[in-house]
Design an enzyme around this catalytic site. Structure first.
Site, mmCIF file in Angstrom:
data_model
loop_
_atom_site.group_PDB
_atom_site.id
_atom_site.type_symbol
_atom_site.label_atom_id
_atom_site.label_comp_id
_atom_site.label_asym_id
_atom_site.label_seq_id
_atom_site.Cartn_x
_atom_site.Cartn_y
_atom_site.Cartn_z
ATOM 1 C CG ASP A 1 -42.916 22.200 -4.258
ATOM 2 O OD1 ASP A 1 -43.181 21.038 -4.585
ATOM 3 O OD2 ASP A 1 -43.611 22.865 -3.467
ATOM 4 C CB CYS B 1 -51.029 12.678 -6.657
ATOM 5 S SG CYS B 1 -51.207 13.616 -8.137
ATOM 6 N N GLY C 1 -42.073 10.726 -0.736
ATOM 7 C CA GLY C 1 -43.018 11.358 0.173
ATOM 8 C C GLY C 1 -43.580 10.323 1.124
ATOM 9 N NE ARG D 1 -45.885 20.782 -5.033
ATOM 10 C CZ ARG D 1 -46.038 19.704 -5.790
ATOM 11 N NH1 ARG D 1 -47.208 19.406 -6.271
ATOM 12 N NH2 ARG D 1 -45.006 18.937 -6.072
HETATM 13 P P1 IMP Z 1 -45.284 9.887 -2.996
HETATM 14 O O1 IMP Z 1 -43.845 9.607 -2.670
HETATM 15 O O2 IMP Z 1 -45.897 8.876 -3.916
HETATM 16 O O3 IMP Z 1 -46.109 10.077 -1.782
HETATM 17 O O4 IMP Z 1 -45.303 11.249 -3.850
HETATM 18 C C1 IMP Z 1 -44.740 12.456 -3.368
HETATM 19 C C2 IMP Z 1 -44.738 13.492 -4.471
HETATM 20 O O5 IMP Z 1 -46.074 13.787 -4.905
HETATM 21 C C3 IMP Z 1 -44.179 14.848 -4.087
HETATM 22 O O6 IMP Z 1 -42.771 14.898 -4.075
HETATM 23 C C4 IMP Z 1 -44.787 15.781 -5.124
HETATM 24 O O7 IMP Z 1 -44.073 15.791 -6.333
HETATM 25 C C5 IMP Z 1 -46.139 15.138 -5.390
HETATM 26 N N1 IMP Z 1 -47.229 15.794 -4.667
HETATM 27 C C6 IMP Z 1 -47.232 16.319 -3.418
HETATM 28 N N2 IMP Z 1 -48.454 16.754 -3.065
HETATM 29 C C7 IMP Z 1 -49.263 16.509 -4.119
HETATM 30 C C8 IMP Z 1 -50.661 16.734 -4.359
HETATM 31 O O8 IMP Z 1 -51.434 17.207 -3.528
HETATM 32 N N3 IMP Z 1 -51.097 16.375 -5.601
HETATM 33 C C9 IMP Z 1 -50.284 15.848 -6.537
HETATM 34 N N4 IMP Z 1 -48.989 15.570 -6.329
HETATM 35 C C10 IMP Z 1 -48.480 15.906 -5.138
#
Ligand code: IMP
Length: 365
Positions: A137, A197, A255, A296
């Site tokens: 991760d 992100c 996420g 990370r």
């Molecule tokens: P989501 O499903 O679009 O919300 O994206 C989730 C994914 O974003 C996670 O599985 C990580 O790979 C990535 N991620 C998690 N936290 C962060 C962050 O603070 N910045 C950039 N990417 C992130």
């Protein structure tokens, strides 16, 4: 100057979900013949959905609910090693209700669970004792320090690892050569497109999931390897899941979608009669305040103080089991439209069209 000498001459097109569409294909089967299961690290998931290793998404409650529904929870690492071990044990000790034929199980019939690891080798060795699948991760896996740490973890545990995140063909080829294909159970791809992100806004660097999946497919083709690809980041709609599979992913990591569920650890708040859950990036101020997963991201040289994520409120949407059931049905419907019986057939059956962007006016007409 020749155009090819400029940085633009060999530019690739990094498509995002909004620009892609799959075309209908010839189908010869009925819906009951469609199988949405996929295998990761020897474990069969009836529904190919993984929960993101984030402290507002996956704790033991989410991992249990998702495991019972046929997916897999990946426990976050924004905590001490002891806390991570306690969460893993809670999942492994959970008694699967009789008659549940969907649950994702290990070889001895217990619920399967994944864990996030980083370049901290000692910690990875400890948590590997309780988890079924290890997921690196880190924001960018294409990094010699990470390669070296992961190689040590593999040597010490004898376990395969899901590597990531990667975003380019070159990165995948390099990582596979360094780590060894036999040590890799999956490749997690996507950078900068997560819903919380800000990496791309802050750094100008990223690899949107559709592009990242295509790059990984191309690398594996060149290497003549078949390793499952996990699409991670920016998946919001059922369409995004379908397109990820169409391009060659075997799993999606979610996420935002799972943060909305009752079982996520995020706090539930009420605003004007509606319920929301708190969701933040692992690079956000809020996640960083716990200081357990700072590695990370890169060290800015001044104590890792660059934020690459934000905190948002997402609407609360009920239990994870309902969500998984619906997403599985939606994916099977996609498979029916393009004529794919199995996850592994989707890529071969999928044909894409690129949606022409709306013309933008430049300057004053
Ligand atoms: P989501 O499903 O679009 O919300 O994206 C989730 C994914 O974003 C996670 O599985 C990580 O790979 C990535 N991620 C998690 N936290 C962060 C962050 O603070 N910045 C950039 N990417 C992130």
């Amino acid at each position: 100057m020749e155009i090819n000498d400029s940085k633009f001459g060999n530019c690739k097109t990094a498509y995002s979900f909004d620009e892609l569409l799959m075309l209908p294909g010839y189908a010869q089967m009925s819906p009951k013949d469609i199988d949405s299961s996929a295998v990761l690290n020897g474990i069969t998931l009836k529904s190919p959905f993984l929960s993101a290793a984030m402290d507002t998404v996956t704790g033991p409650e989410m991992a249990i609910a998702l495991g019972l529904s046929g997916g897999l929870g990946v426990i976050h690492r924004n905590c001490s090693t002891e806390e991570a071990l306690a969460m893993l044990r809670e999942v492994k000790n959970f008694k699967i209700p009789e008659g549940n034929s969907n649950a994702t199980k290990d070889a001895s019939g217990r619920l399967a669970v994944g864990i996030a690891i980083s370049s901290e080798v000692e910690r990875a060795i400890e948590v590997a004792k309780e988890a079924d699948i290890l997921f690196t991760d880190v924001a960018s896996f294409h990094n010699q320090k990470i390669f070296d740490a992961v190689k040590k973890t593999i040597d010490a545990t004898g376990k395969q690892i899901v590597i990531g995140n990667l975003g380019t063909e070159e990165g995948v080829m390099h990582a596979v050569k360094e780590i060894g294909a036999e040590n890799i159970s999956g490749i997690k791809v996507g950078m900068g497109s997560g819903s919380i992100c800000t990496t791309t806004d802050v750094t100008g660097v990223g690899s949107p999931v559709p592009f990242a999946v295509a790059e990984a497919v191309s690398a594996l083709k060149k290497l003549n390897l078949s390793i499952p690809i996990i699409a991670d980041g920016g998946i919001r709609k059922p369409r995004d899941i379908a397109i990820s599979f169409g391009l060659g992913a075997s799993f999606v990591m979610l996420g935002n979608i799972f943060a909305r569920c009752d079982e996520s650890p995020g706090e539930k708040v009420e605003k004007n009669g509606k319920y929301y859950k708190v969701y933040w990036g692992m690079g956000s101020k809020e996640a960083r305040s716990k200081r357990a997963a700072l590695d990370r991201y890169q060290d800015s040289g001044k104590g890792k103080n660059i934020e690459e994520g934000i905190k948002i409120h997402v609407e609360s949407e009920g239990p994870v089991s309902d969500k998984v059931e619906k997403m599985t049905y939606q994916l099977k419907t996609t498979m029916g439209y393009i004529g794919a019986r199995k996850i592994s057939e989707i890529r071969a059956k999928a044909n894409f069209a690129v949606i022409k962007p709306k013309g933008e006016k430049i300057g004053v007409e």
